[in-house]
Write a protein that holds these residues in place. Structure first.
Motif, mmCIF file in Angstrom:
data_model
loop_
_atom_site.group_PDB
_atom_site.id
_atom_site.type_symbol
_atom_site.label_atom_id
_atom_site.label_comp_id
_atom_site.label_asym_id
_atom_site.label_seq_id
_atom_site.Cartn_x
_atom_site.Cartn_y
_atom_site.Cartn_z
ATOM 1 N N ARG C 222 -0.370 -3.521 1.784
ATOM 2 C CA ARG C 222 -0.751 -2.136 1.472
ATOM 3 C C ARG C 222 -0.124 -1.161 2.469
ATOM 4 O O ARG C 222 -0.456 0.037 2.461
ATOM 5 N N LEU C 223 0.752 -1.657 3.313
ATOM 6 C CA LEU C 223 1.314 -0.832 4.376
ATOM 7 C C LEU C 223 2.031 0.397 3.828
ATOM 8 O O LEU C 223 1.968 1.493 4.404
ATOM 9 N N SER C 224 2.693 0.203 2.673
ATOM 10 C CA SER C 224 3.451 1.315 2.107
ATOM 11 C C SER C 224 2.520 2.449 1.680
ATOM 12 O O SER C 224 2.960 3.590 1.515
ATOM 13 N N ALA C 288 -12.623 8.862 -7.413
ATOM 14 C CA ALA C 288 -12.168 8.709 -6.032
ATOM 15 C C ALA C 288 -10.944 7.804 -6.024
ATOM 16 O O ALA C 288 -10.952 6.739 -6.641
ATOM 17 N N ASN C 289 -9.913 8.219 -5.342
ATOM 18 C CA ASN C 289 -8.654 7.470 -5.326
ATOM 19 C C ASN C 289 -8.775 6.229 -4.432
ATOM 20 O O ASN C 289 -8.951 6.352 -3.214
ATOM 21 N N PRO C 290 -8.667 5.037 -5.018
ATOM 22 C CA PRO C 290 -8.830 3.812 -4.211
ATOM 23 C C PRO C 290 -7.804 3.708 -3.094
ATOM 24 O O PRO C 290 -8.069 3.081 -2.062
ATOM 25 N N THR C 291 -6.632 4.276 -3.305
ATOM 26 C CA THR C 291 -5.617 4.196 -2.254
ATOM 27 C C THR C 291 -6.130 4.838 -0.958
ATOM 28 O O THR C 291 -5.850 4.350 0.137
ATOM 29 N N TYR C 292 -6.888 5.901 -1.086
ATOM 30 C CA TYR C 292 -7.420 6.547 0.117
ATOM 31 C C TYR C 292 -8.376 5.635 0.872
ATOM 32 O O TYR C 292 -8.199 5.351 2.047
ATOM 33 N N TYR C 293 -9.425 5.194 0.169
ATOM 34 C CA TYR C 293 -10.435 4.457 0.941
ATOM 35 C C TYR C 293 -9.981 3.064 1.348
ATOM 36 O O TYR C 293 -10.323 2.609 2.449
ATOM 37 N N LEU C 294 -9.172 2.412 0.512
ATOM 38 C CA LEU C 294 -8.708 1.076 0.898
ATOM 39 C C LEU C 294 -7.721 1.152 2.062
ATOM 40 O O LEU C 294 -7.764 0.322 2.981
ATOM 41 N N THR C 295 -6.834 2.122 2.013
ATOM 42 C CA THR C 295 -5.865 2.234 3.101
ATOM 43 C C THR C 295 -6.553 2.608 4.404
ATOM 44 O O THR C 295 -6.291 2.017 5.461
ATOM 45 N N ALA C 296 -7.461 3.592 4.329
ATOM 46 C CA ALA C 296 -8.136 4.028 5.550
ATOM 47 C C ALA C 296 -8.907 2.875 6.187
ATOM 48 O O ALA C 296 -8.770 2.602 7.384
ATOM 49 N N SER C 297 -9.708 2.159 5.384
ATOM 50 C CA SER C 297 -10.557 1.146 5.994
ATOM 51 C C SER C 297 -9.774 -0.104 6.386
ATOM 52 O O SER C 297 -10.005 -0.676 7.447
ATOM 53 N N LEU C 298 -8.818 -0.498 5.534
ATOM 54 C CA LEU C 298 -8.178 -1.802 5.717
ATOM 55 C C LEU C 298 -6.911 -1.724 6.550
ATOM 56 O O LEU C 298 -6.620 -2.616 7.345
ATOM 57 N N VAL C 299 -6.153 -0.677 6.371
ATOM 58 C CA VAL C 299 -4.834 -0.624 7.006
ATOM 59 C C VAL C 299 -4.870 0.195 8.293
ATOM 60 O O VAL C 299 -4.045 0.008 9.176
ATOM 61 N N ILE C 300 -5.819 1.119 8.404
ATOM 62 C CA ILE C 300 -5.869 1.921 9.628
ATOM 63 C C ILE C 300 -7.032 1.485 10.522
ATOM 64 O O ILE C 300 -6.835 0.981 11.618
ATOM 65 N N THR C 301 -8.243 1.662 10.018
ATOM 66 C CA THR C 301 -9.398 1.464 10.898
ATOM 67 C C THR C 301 -9.605 0.010 11.304
ATOM 68 O O THR C 301 -9.917 -0.268 12.468
ATOM 69 N N THR E 50 -8.472 -4.680 -3.737
ATOM 70 C CA THR E 50 -7.936 -4.980 -2.413
ATOM 71 C C THR E 50 -6.535 -5.570 -2.541
ATOM 72 O O THR E 50 -5.612 -5.170 -1.836
ATOM 73 N N VAL E 51 -6.390 -6.538 -3.413
ATOM 74 C CA VAL E 51 -5.066 -7.071 -3.705
ATOM 75 C C VAL E 51 -4.548 -6.365 -4.961
ATOM 76 O O VAL E 51 -5.054 -6.617 -6.052
ATOM 77 N N PRO E 52 -3.572 -5.484 -4.819
ATOM 78 C CA PRO E 52 -3.132 -4.683 -5.963
ATOM 79 C C PRO E 52 -2.665 -5.561 -7.119
ATOM 80 O O PRO E 52 -1.997 -6.570 -6.901
ATOM 81 N N GLY E 53 -3.024 -5.159 -8.352
ATOM 82 C CA GLY E 53 -2.522 -5.850 -9.529
ATOM 83 C C GLY E 53 -3.450 -6.894 -10.100
ATOM 84 O O GLY E 53 -3.259 -7.356 -11.220
ATOM 85 N N GLU E 54 -4.464 -7.319 -9.340
ATOM 86 C CA GLU E 54 -5.394 -8.298 -9.888
ATOM 87 C C GLU E 54 -6.100 -7.733 -11.110
ATOM 88 O O GLU E 54 -6.478 -6.563 -11.134
ATOM 89 N N GLY E 55 -6.301 -8.578 -12.112
ATOM 90 C CA GLY E 55 -6.957 -8.084 -13.306
ATOM 91 C C GLY E 55 -7.690 -9.176 -14.051
ATOM 92 O O GLY E 55 -7.598 -10.359 -13.709
ATOM 93 N N VAL E 56 -8.479 -8.774 -15.031
ATOM 94 C CA VAL E 56 -9.063 -9.732 -15.960
ATOM 95 C C VAL E 56 -8.547 -9.391 -17.347
ATOM 96 O O VAL E 56 -8.440 -8.231 -17.714
ATOM 97 N N ARG E 57 -8.233 -10.439 -18.080
ATOM 98 C CA ARG E 57 -7.656 -10.310 -19.410
ATOM 99 C C ARG E 57 -8.726 -10.762 -20.382
ATOM 100 O O ARG E 57 -9.089 -11.932 -20.418
ATOM 101 N N ILE E 58 -9.258 -9.819 -21.133
ATOM 102 C CA ILE E 58 -10.390 -10.110 -22.013
ATOM 103 C C ILE E 58 -9.916 -10.112 -23.457
ATOM 104 O O ILE E 58 -9.321 -9.142 -23.915
ATOM 105 N N GLU E 59 -10.188 -11.200 -24.167
ATOM 106 C CA GLU E 59 -9.817 -11.290 -25.571
ATOM 107 C C GLU E 59 -11.078 -11.327 -26.414
ATOM 108 O O GLU E 59 -12.032 -12.032 -26.075
ATOM 109 N N VAL E 60 -11.041 -10.605 -27.533
ATOM 110 C CA VAL E 60 -12.220 -10.594 -28.369
ATOM 111 C C VAL E 60 -11.787 -10.517 -29.839
ATOM 112 O O VAL E 60 -10.980 -9.676 -30.220
#
Ligand SMILES: Nc1ncnc2c1ncn2[C@@H]1O[C@H](COP(=O)(O)O)[C@@H](O)[C@H]1O
Ligand SMILES: Nc1ncnc2c1ncn2[C@@H]1O[C@H](COP(=O)(O)O)[C@@H](O)[C@H]1O
Ligand SMILES: Nc1ncnc2c1ncn2[C@@H]1O[C@H](COP(=O)(O)O)[C@@H](O)[C@H]1O
Ligand code: NA
Ligand code: NA
Ligand code: NA
Lengths: 100, 326, 326, 326, 100, 100
Positions: C222-224, C288-301, E50-60
């Motif tokens: 997430r550094l970028s 709320a933009n996840p990039t803000y809170y995830l970057t602040a908590s995980l990459v900075i703090t 937290t890990v960008p791009g993770e998802g769940v694929r739901i079929e119905v």
């Protein structure tokens, strides 16, 4: 609701190809892709990975044109030497303009 | 007990055999993929950490010659393997280069097994062996792939991207990274985590045992491929390691390594990679048949070294040291 | 060695750095998802168990004041974060509330690192710190989400279901559950499993090292995003923890905690959640933009506290105790 | 402390309860599937290894009678279960045979918990108990499935393939394989890995605790099925184990087992399989309702034995030994 | 054999939405659903987990009517702020009456 | 490019059936298959595996004839007692002659 008619291309390939394939898909015009891990068996039986049959299943929603380009690329570059299968289906997509 | 017999009855050898048997009797048993990966992370990182801590104590002048001969082995083994496969075995350029990349690189688990074995024989190897392991991992792959790329018209992927792939691969990150972390943190911090990561400890040996159980399953599931590779590769998978192993024992002894160190270097030279090399070869030389290189390295050479090769190299190292005066 | 330098060379800090580097050099290395999850289960449960065993020995009157100031910190930190983000940073209500929820909650790993650090400095924290950790985890999230829900028209999900989500989340079950199990089982049963779960032991520290290796990979990937969050959030991610940390050290000292205990309480107050808060905020405040809170908590703090913050809070706690008479 | 109370406050019992509670309060907490599988691999393999090492010391004449009564229990318990379910419970042939297959087999975790409990009571069980465990695992399944196959027209799958499935299943490979590896490797090699695999050690007990935490989650997630199985099965799930357990304690004592050994044999006889039996029954007797057999074995009998049954069998074994002269 | 013509709706969404989406699907008339874990990349690039791009694929598998309702719901409730993609395909289902 | 019109049969079944189903598929004329792990919920609610809802999702590209045979088999052998769902879609396949 307005649905757009698009193509869903599904590729099942050796895991080693995942990164190469997905970057190529974006390069060829896809706006995104979805990957799941799979296992399987095929007719050519190239036992390519340490654990035979492991694969990645890549789905990509694209316009008919981009679909054709993708399939041609996969056929030329990967069919000769890699364990790959590719199929296309018709789908209707919500807010489909995002994916063309 | 004599070395070979003791080795055959070690937990790692028996666990490997159990894994093979499980597959032969068509048991569905296998370790989950992620757990297998986690075990290999733990083993490689432990090896790196411990190696780094030891490197901190090592005299640079003592490491220099062993490092030089290790690099020499890294260049010679892929060439000898290629020459044999192409000249005697009549393999295609791609196949020969693909297999040579595996034999030019190294199997970390074989090296770990050799360290454990040497210790059991009261021949403690030098602490900087993990450093040599990292030196030996990549040159062989690159040399063999370069041969393949030069001699075949259409390479699967740019050599640059594969070079990057190998140098940043999991085992490189864990070994080199572990070495540096181990070097930097120093004795006091090491004392706090030694009980977990120590390569002499029960946790490390237990993890190695479980890892080999699964390696047995993997090798066992490819057992039927033995029929597909032909008699030449069967012979190659046993004799090439012996040649490389004896060269390793000899060069290691020349470079001043102890009996234990020379045994481990021999085992590393004799071993064939099955983690770093396969994906690199698959991407660069798609025409090379994976059944050949995976079967040779995983189903023939790995068990041969584990069960018979290591004690053999140990005897050779002992003999060379004896002949050298001790 | 001085505290900061010793801390930078600790296995956990180095492993985190290695993970970041691995990602920066674009290595494909990463720990499997499930193994990462398993490590966090082990760490949280160990923390809970040990805390429960210790709580059994603790005098209720000694725990009372620290508990009160901990709850006070749980109420104050989300408010101060919200005020700063909204007033000075000009963030939207959703973004400010979303980020504040993270800084009002706590990062268990930061607290574990603080405990390990304090011990290394011969300032053993109180055994009931895990109890305080559980008290600090949820109030901040709820207060910040309540602000967000009150001030925005269309909440993503009913507050009740999110409250339930946080209170029954993984870390709560393991920490509170572990505390109760530890309390109930008593010394004799604990003796049988202490070698595995002891937060002072090599297994715990080793697992923590591996966990931080992967946290480094996650942060590195997430550094970028650092470029996307703007300079204000960069400053916020470093200065807000310092303010909260000093408040924690001060209130902890007032409440009678030892230097070690005050250090850990400070680190907890300074830390930002990256396990419990993100899903809760994502569901309640979708704007709320996840990039803000995830970057602040995980990459900075998180790295700031791990590398620099903890030794700082320790010095502050020492100074406050010195000023207080010792 | 009295046996039952001490048992209820053991880490394994408390961890199981915590898992159930987590599910009851609808927490999303659960251990990743692969980690759960890895823990069970570790527990079963440790059990096998240790059992093999101990078997190496055992006098064949001492093992013979216990082995005979174990096989007798393996034949009698499925028959008694089937008779009760069919005769008193009025279950269909498939359902009765399906449930009987579970009660005729054995739960390895129950047997491990019994060993740990007996040790805690200073009644060390014989070292060859894991051998008996392997003898008890499969006969019951086959007998019950044979009844079902004979009495129903259309079996789901050929008996032969199911027999193979059970005999090569994960627990068989790990237990029998571990026994053989343990037997072959001998004391000296065992010493190197004992710190990891020892069933008396903290790692084993810690792994067992985590495993039971997840078993609690699994049982808890099926808690609502208790309503679906009816009062008869509820009573059966508690009383049948008591009958089988007392039979086990009695036969074990007759066969010369110590108090600890008789307790463990009793617990094994009383226990119902939830790893080997369910897939075998599902494939062979598709008409048998899985809710019945899974709820009975996992939600009723397993916790009953864990919490109450084991201390009860221990008291019975003690009483039987007392009556027998000691 | 009698096959029923039905719709297969596929949703790929952030993992955090799994429980909310699946209960809603049942509420809107689906009789069941199938979920697989996925990873991927899209055009909007909300780096939500937290890990960008993770998802769940739901079929119905549902009737055309229920499909329309589901798509409308997803479009209104999730498209504005969440990383979600939805597509529909025509399928023929064995014993399709079970799923309407 | 030449694409062959084939059928994509998708089965979602209890994990215990994986091996039996996949060997049967090959026996009935499929040249390969792809499997992914799934979880889900259905109308019949047979809580068959220890963890309810676990399943395997098997995809197989076949000719229309083979598809019909597979569906009939699944309907006769598995629908009565097992938690199984099966659907078929039209797909176009690259080098489709390999799969018939
Ligand atoms: N007929 C098929 N239907 C579905 N997947 C297939 C089929 N054939 C091959 N595959 C998948 O494609 C991979 C490679 O197949 P192959 O190249 O034919 O050996 C297999 O591992 C399967 O995952
Ligand atoms: N064109 C596409 N084809 C397939 N999957 C997609 C596509 N675009 C997005 N996705 C999936 O939907 C998720 C969210 O995409 P987005 O909201 O566009 O960022 C991604 O992580 C992908 O898994
Ligand atoms: N309508 C549906 N759409 C998608 N998958 C379904 C549907 N109904 C059932 N399934 C899948 O089939 C499995 C068995 O369903 P059932 O036999 O109806 O209980 C479930 O666990 C789901 O994975
Ligand atoms: Na080599
Ligand atoms: Na905080
Ligand atoms: Na039994």
């Amino acid at each position: 609701m307005m649905l757009e008619r698009l193509k869903l291309v599904t590729l099942v390939a050796e895991p080693v190809l995942e990164e190469r394939l997905t970057s190529k898909l974006l390069e060829l015009g896809a706006t995104g892709f979805t990957v799941t891990d799979s296992r399987g068996q095929g007719s050519r039986g190239i036992r390519a990975s340490t654990v035979p049959g492991e694969g990645v299943r890549i789905e990509v929603v694209v316009s008919a044109d981009v679909a054709a380009v993708i399939l041609q690329h996969v056929k030329d570059e990967y069919f000769p030497s890699y364990a790959v299968i590719a199929w296309v289906a018709e789908v209707e997509v919500v807010r489909g303009d995002k994916y063309v | 007990m004599d070395p070979i017999k003791s080795n055959l009855l070690s937990p790692v050898a028996l666990a490997f055999a159990l894994g093979v048997v499980a597959r032969v009797i068509k048991s569905e048993f296998s370790l989950p993929r992620d757990v297998y990966a986690a075990l290999s992370v733990f083993l490689l990182f432990s090896l790196g950490l411990k190696g780094g801590v030891e490197l901190g104590h090592a005299d640079l002048s003592v490491v220099a010659w062993p490092a030089v001969v290790t690099l020499a082995l890294g260049c010679l083994t892929p060439l000898s393997a290629y020459a044999v496969l192409r000249g005697l075995g009549r393999f295609s350029v791609s196949d020969a280069a693909g297999i040579a990349a595996h034999y030019g690189s190294v199997s970390a688990v074989t090296s770990i097994a050799a360290v454990t074995f040497a210790r059991g024989m009261n021949a403690e190897p030098e602490g900087f062996m993990p450093t040599l392991l990292t030196l030996l991992e990549s040159p062989g792959i690159h040399i063999a792939l370069a041969i393949g790329a030069l001699k075949t018209a259409k390479p699967g992927q740019s050599v640059k991207s594969v070079l990057h792939e190998v140098l940043t691969g999991r085992s490189m990150v864990l070994l080199v990274g572990g070495l540096i972390v181990g070097l930097l943190m120093g004795e006091q911090h090491w004392a706090g985590i030694e009980g977990f990561f120590d390569t002499r400890g029960a946790i490390f040996k237990g993890a190695l045992t479980l890892f080999l159980l699964e390696m047995g399953v993997v090798a066992g599931s490819r057992l039927s491929d033995l029929k597909r590779v032909g008699p030449f590769l069967l012979g190659f998978g046993v004799l090439m390691p012996v040649v490389h192993g004896l060269a390793g024992a000899w060069l290691g002894t020349l470079a001043g390594l102890s009996v234990g160190g020379a045994t481990v270097l021999a085992a590393m030279a004799a071993s064939a990679s099955y983690i770093a090399a396969p994906p690199a070869v698959r991407m660069t030389l798609p025409e090379a048949n994976p059944t050949y290189y995976l079967t040779a390295s995983l189903v023939i050479t790995f068990p041969f070294n584990l069960l018979v090769g290591i004690p053999l190299y140990f005897e050779a190292a002992r003999w060379l040291h004896g002949a050298g005066g001790a």
